[in-house]
Design a protein around this motif. Structure first.
Motif, mmCIF file in Angstrom:
data_model
loop_
_atom_site.group_PDB
_atom_site.id
_atom_site.type_symbol
_atom_site.label_atom_id
_atom_site.label_comp_id
_atom_site.label_asym_id
_atom_site.label_seq_id
_atom_site.Cartn_x
_atom_site.Cartn_y
_atom_site.Cartn_z
ATOM 1 N N SER A 79 30.478 -3.692 1.977
ATOM 2 C CA SER A 79 29.315 -3.863 1.105
ATOM 3 C C SER A 79 28.633 -5.159 1.517
ATOM 4 C CB SER A 79 29.743 -3.922 -0.367
ATOM 5 O OG SER A 79 30.379 -5.146 -0.642
ATOM 6 N N GLU A 80 27.631 -5.552 0.772
ATOM 7 C CA GLU A 80 26.929 -6.796 1.094
ATOM 8 C C GLU A 80 27.836 -8.008 0.912
ATOM 9 O OE1 GLU A 80 23.066 -9.157 -0.524
ATOM 10 O OE2 GLU A 80 22.935 -6.977 -0.389
ATOM 11 N N ASN A 81 28.713 -7.964 -0.100
ATOM 12 C CA ASN A 81 29.551 -9.129 -0.414
ATOM 13 C C ASN A 81 31.040 -8.922 -0.190
ATOM 14 O OD1 ASN A 81 27.259 -10.554 -1.334
ATOM 15 N ND2 ASN A 81 27.402 -9.478 -3.293
ATOM 16 N N ASN A 95 26.882 -3.307 -6.398
ATOM 17 C CA ASN A 95 27.694 -3.404 -5.191
ATOM 18 C C ASN A 95 27.657 -2.045 -4.505
ATOM 19 O OD1 ASN A 95 29.323 -4.429 -3.239
ATOM 20 N ND2 ASN A 95 31.199 -4.280 -4.429
#
Length: 183
Positions: A171-173, A155
């Motif tokens: 972050s990406e998620n 992450n």
């Protein structure tokens, strides 16, 4: 009468010759000034066009700042110091010298943001802020540890931005918001 006429004509001719030479001298001065002004104008025009629209840039190599090879982000403090997200930590440039402040586990700092005397920073599986201490040294405080953030897999916080009263870590998620007290 003849003598007077001759005498008057002589002085008139002498005055005309003198006036003519003064006019020629002034004409030469004007020509020289004109050519000088043209040369100066051309010089200014050419040098002005070479740098028109381009900021003055000074490049620094990693040997100048003695830190990692890659810089991922940049921010500026209210004292005009520049801070860079660098492979070896937070890189500071005050206009004369460079300093590197490591982050937890010596990982890459990926993004930085200056806000209210703090420099928010992120790295692989961690994010937090740097606080200036005694003597201008910057120390890192991990918000991930402070609020027990557990990551599932990799992450990386790749963007930090300011909202109305919060700092956001993206972050990406996930998207984390921090208001100075709570995450």
């Amino acid at each position: 009468m003849c003598f007077t006429t001759y005498f008057n004509d002589y002085f008139i001719i002498k005055k005309c010759v003198k006036l003519n030479s003064q006019i020629q001298y002034m004409h030469m001065k004007i020509i020289i000034r004109s050519k000088f002004c043209h040369i100066v104008f051309i010089f200014i025009f050419l040098t002005g066009n070479l740098s028109a629209g381009q900021p003055l840039v000074r490049n620094f190599s990693r040997y100048d700042y003695k830190s990692g090879t890659q810089n991922w982000g940049i921010t500026q403090s209210n004292t005009n110091e520049m801070f860079f997200a660098n492979n070896q930590g937070l890189l500071k440039f005050d206009g004369r010298k460079w300093m590197t402040y490591p982050i937890k586990f010596g990982t890459n700092v990926k993004s930085v943001l200056f806000d209210k005397d703090l420099i928010y920073a992120s790295t692989y599986n961690d994010f937090g802020y740097y606080r200036s201490g005694e003597g201008g040294e910057w120390t890192y405080v991990s918000l991930s540890e402070k609020f027990n953030i557990n990551y599932n897999g990799a992450n990386e916080i790749y963007r930090i931005f300011r909202g109305q009263d919060k700092i956001f870590f993206q972050s990406e998620n996930h998207l984390y918001s921090y208001n100075g007290r709570k995450l």
